[in-house]
Design a protein around this motif. Structure first.
Motif, PDB file in Angstrom:
ATOM      1  N   MET A  83      32.994  16.566  67.477  1.00  0.00           N
ATOM      2  CA  MET A  83      31.988  16.437  65.819  1.00  0.00           C
ATOM      3  C   MET A  83      31.905  15.038  65.548  1.00  0.00           C
ATOM      4  N   ALA A  84      30.466  14.721  65.230  1.00  0.00           N
ATOM      5  CA  ALA A  84      29.808  13.823  65.044  1.00  0.00           C
ATOM      6  C   ALA A  84      30.523  13.321  63.680  1.00  0.00           C
ATOM      7  N   VAL A  85      30.506  11.838  63.438  1.00  0.00           N
ATOM      8  CA  VAL A  85      31.312  11.454  62.575  1.00  0.00           C
ATOM      9  C   VAL A  85      29.990  10.834  61.744  1.00  0.00           C
ATOM     10  N   HIS A  86      30.080  10.972  60.172  1.00  0.00           N
ATOM     11  CA  HIS A  86      28.943  10.624  59.437  1.00  0.00           C
ATOM     12  C   HIS A  86      29.301   9.657  59.166  1.00  0.00           C
ATOM     13  N   GLU A  87      28.271   8.631  58.731  1.00  0.00           N
ATOM     14  CA  GLU A  87      27.995   6.945  57.956  1.00  0.00           C
ATOM     15  C   GLU A  87      27.704   7.348  57.131  1.00  0.00           C
ATOM     16  N   LEU A  88      28.738   6.995  56.015  1.00  0.00           N
ATOM     17  CA  LEU A  88      28.537   6.228  54.492  1.00  0.00           C
ATOM     18  C   LEU A  88      28.058   5.895  54.324  1.00  0.00           C
ATOM     19  N   SER A  89      27.111   5.537  53.217  1.00  0.00           N
ATOM     20  CA  SER A  89      27.699   3.321  52.458  1.00  0.00           C
ATOM     21  C   SER A  89      28.455   4.065  50.982  1.00  0.00           C
ATOM     22  N   ARG A  90      28.908   3.226  50.645  1.00  0.00           N
ATOM     23  CA  ARG A  90      30.286   3.059  49.583  1.00  0.00           C
ATOM     24  C   ARG A  90      29.198   3.676  48.521  1.00  0.00           C
ATOM     25  N   THR A  91      27.939   3.679  48.193  1.00  0.00           N
ATOM     26  CA  THR A  91      27.423   4.702  47.102  1.00  0.00           C
ATOM     27  C   THR A  91      27.373   5.830  47.539  1.00  0.00           C
ATOM     28  N   ASP A  92      27.691   5.953  48.450  1.00  0.00           N
ATOM     29  CA  ASP A  92      27.490   7.748  48.703  1.00  0.00           C
ATOM     30  C   ASP A  92      29.155   8.554  48.073  1.00  0.00           C
ATOM     31  N   ALA A  93      30.411   7.003  49.329  1.00  0.00           N
ATOM     32  CA  ALA A  93      31.304   7.973  48.502  1.00  0.00           C
ATOM     33  C   ALA A  93      32.136   7.938  47.306  1.00  0.00           C
ATOM     34  N   ARG A  94      31.071   7.127  46.807  1.00  0.00           N
ATOM     35  CA  ARG A  94      30.781   7.523  45.179  1.00  0.00           C
ATOM     36  C   ARG A  94      31.248   8.556  44.670  1.00  0.00           C
ATOM     37  N   ARG A  95      30.119   8.388  45.121  1.00  0.00           N
ATOM     38  CA  ARG A  95      29.265   9.853  44.254  1.00  0.00           C
ATOM     39  C   ARG A  95      29.983  11.774  44.983  1.00  0.00           C
ATOM     40  N   ILE A  96      30.308  11.322  46.793  1.00  0.00           N
ATOM     41  CA  ILE A  96      30.123  12.865  46.870  1.00  0.00           C
ATOM     42  C   ILE A  96      31.987  13.096  45.587  1.00  0.00           C
ATOM     43  N   ALA A  97      32.631  11.724  45.470  1.00  0.00           N
ATOM     44  CA  ALA A  97      33.989  11.606  44.625  1.00  0.00           C
ATOM     45  C   ALA A  97      34.008  12.356  43.529  1.00  0.00           C
ATOM     46  N   VAL A  98      32.705  11.392  42.550  1.00  0.00           N
ATOM     47  CA  VAL A  98      32.960  11.968  41.847  1.00  0.00           C
ATOM     48  C   VAL A  98      32.334  13.067  41.235  1.00  0.00           C
ATOM     49  N   ARG A  99      31.892  13.634  42.194  1.00  0.00           N
ATOM     50  CA  ARG A  99      30.666  15.368  42.091  1.00  0.00           C
ATOM     51  C   ARG A  99      31.998  15.755  42.001  1.00  0.00           C
ATOM     52  N   ALA A 100      32.662  15.728  43.173  1.00  0.00           N
ATOM     53  CA  ALA A 100      33.860  17.170  43.364  1.00  0.00           C
ATOM     54  C   ALA A 100      34.835  16.119  42.158  1.00  0.00           C
ATOM     55  N   GLN A 101      35.024  15.609  41.636  1.00  0.00           N
ATOM     56  CA  GLN A 101      35.764  15.753  40.304  1.00  0.00           C
ATOM     57  C   GLN A 101      34.879  16.060  39.064  1.00  0.00           C
ATOM     58  N   LEU A 102      33.968  16.400  39.162  1.00  0.00           N
ATOM     59  CA  LEU A 102      33.189  17.825  37.775  1.00  0.00           C
ATOM     60  C   LEU A 102      32.600  16.480  37.289  1.00  0.00           C
ATOM     61  N   LEU A 103      32.432  15.391  37.943  1.00  0.00           N
ATOM     62  CA  LEU A 103      32.547  14.270  36.275  1.00  0.00           C
ATOM     63  C   LEU A 103      31.120  13.443  36.756  1.00  0.00           C
ATOM     64  N   ASP A 104      29.989  14.535  37.313  1.00  0.00           N
ATOM     65  CA  ASP A 104      28.725  14.193  37.538  1.00  0.00           C
ATOM     66  C   ASP A 104      27.426  14.752  35.921  1.00  0.00           C
ATOM     67  N   SER A 105      26.206  15.167  35.880  1.00  0.00           N
ATOM     68  CA  SER A 105      26.372  15.204  35.077  1.00  0.00           C
ATOM     69  C   SER A 105      26.161  16.668  34.551  1.00  0.00           C
ATOM     70  N   ALA A 106      26.556  17.315  35.404  1.00  0.00           N
ATOM     71  CA  ALA A 106      26.610  19.048  35.741  1.00  0.00           C
ATOM     72  C   ALA A 106      27.225  19.246  35.280  1.00  0.00           C
ATOM     73  N   ARG A 107      28.059  19.426  33.718  1.00  0.00           N
ATOM     74  CA  ARG A 107      29.286  19.436  32.959  1.00  0.00           C
ATOM     75  C   ARG A 107      29.306  21.501  33.235  1.00  0.00           C
TER      76      ARG A 107
END
Length: 370
Positions: free
Chosen positions: A1-25
């Motif tokens: 399986m390929a390893v995904h390469e993420l920037s810190r911005t990518d990682a933060r946005r994944i974390a925020v979205r997963a925790q339901l804290l993005d703009s889509a309440r």
């Protein structure tokens, strides 16, 4: 399986979205709890109870604490080891409960073996508690008999608190459960009268499902981490491997969160919010310097007794030092600690959240800082 390469911005946005804290309440309490998998219960309410703050930060002003109380009263949600969880998730813990004291678990680490031995030494008290609850439950712990032969020894506040400590182990054994609360005090009953009756998910499968749900809730996490007795921060090998630019080691990422659009917002977080609860992950991904300082002497606090982390978009940008003074009828804001310069848009968004918090608490806003 390929390893995904993420920037810190990518990682933060994944974390925020997963925790339901993005703009889509999200729109419903149960959907939030099922997505987050749990809410941590904490008695401190310097601003509001942590579980309520977590729900308000996702649902906004439409959320009422009465909804959480009602879901617990009806059994849609249950309290398990200091966490509010969906009732159906109890099935994922039953196999571990059934084998807590069995040979199936094999050789136990020293501290686990000592817990098992202490429960066995006080088996008569355990049976006395079960008999009392069967006859008269639900009951607070102070109304349950302490017939322990061997007292519980601890260097902390649990020392000699035999009944409450035994109850915690009886929860792990699947024998008792929190049936509700009266003035904040837990009421205990037989687990069979509290938890839903359903099939037991085999232990190995249940562990995999819990890890999958945890990764979905976190978005990105380590596969291994320090042992956490209640809620782990790692997820084993579920999801897919990823590396984060500038951060050592390999992560696991939920592929459903990859390559998704992101639109952020401002949010005020509980100090126990899962976005910041794993302080090591918080530093690695967000570079955020934060501690809950309520246990520090006042003179040594940098940000306040119960400072709320401030999220803006995909960055943690500061801390709000605020206290709900219910006697005076105000939300007192003593400081807004800015970790980065706030532009006009950020300032307006954060101030709007502060006003919304006061309105939700039904308190006037007493702002003593700019």
């Amino acid at each position: 399986m390929a390893v995904h390469e993420l920037s810190r911005t990518d990682a933060r946005r994944i974390a925020v979205r997963a925790q339901l804290l993005d703009s889509a309440r999200p729109t419903g309490l149960l959907d939030v709890v099922r997505r987050l998998t749990m809410l941590q219960i904490d008695p401190v309410a310097a601003v509001a109870p942590s579980a309520d703050l977590v729900l308000w930060s996702r649902l906004g002003p439409a959320y009422s604490p009465a909804e959480l109380h009602a879901a617990l009263e009806t059994g849609t949600l249950v309290e398990l080891r200091g966490m509010v969880r969906p009732a159906e998730d109890v099935a994922l813990y039953r196999a571990d409960m059934a084998r807590w004291d069995s040979a199936e678990r094999g050789e136990l680490a020293g501290w686990r073996a000592s817990q098992r031995d202490w429960v066995r030494a006080n088996d008569a008290c355990r049976r006395d508690i079960l008999d009392r609850l069967e006859l008269s439950g639900p009951l607070p712990s102070r109304e349950l008999p302490d017939t322990c032969w061997v007292p519980w020894r601890s260097s902390g506040w649990t020392n000699n608190r035999n009944v409450t400590q035994l109850l915690e182990f009886m929860v792990l054994r699947g024998e008792v459960a929190v049936a509700g609360r009266r003035n904040g005090e837990r009421l205990w009953d037989l687990a069979e009268r509290v938890y839903p009756d359903g099939p037991v998910v085999p232990a190995h499968e249940a562990l995999r499902i819990r890890n999958e749900r945890r990764l979905r809730a976190l978005g990105i996490a380590r596969d291994r981490g320090p042992e956490c007795p209640v809620e782990p921060a790692d997820v084993d090998l579920v999801g897919e491997p990823a590396v984060v630019e500038g951060v050592k080691g390999v992560w696991r990422v939920d592929p459903a969160h990859l390559s998704q659009p992101f639109s952020g917002r401002a949010a005020l977080l509980s100090p126990l919010d899962r976005l910041v609860f794993d302080r090591k992950r918080m530093v690695e991904l967000f570079g955020f310097d934060y501690q809950l300082e309520m246990y520090k002497p006042a003179a040594k606090r940098r940000w306040g007794y119960y400072a709320l982390p401030i999220l803006y978009g995909d960055r943690l940008v500061g801390k709000l030092d605020a206290t709900a003074d219910r006697g005076a009828g105000v939300l007192r804001v003593d400081a807004i600690h800015r970790d980065v310069p706030f532009n006009k848009t950020m300032t307006a968004a954060v101030n709007r959240e502060i006003r919304e918090l006061a309105r939700w608490l039904r308190l006037d806003l007493a702002l003593t800082t700019s």
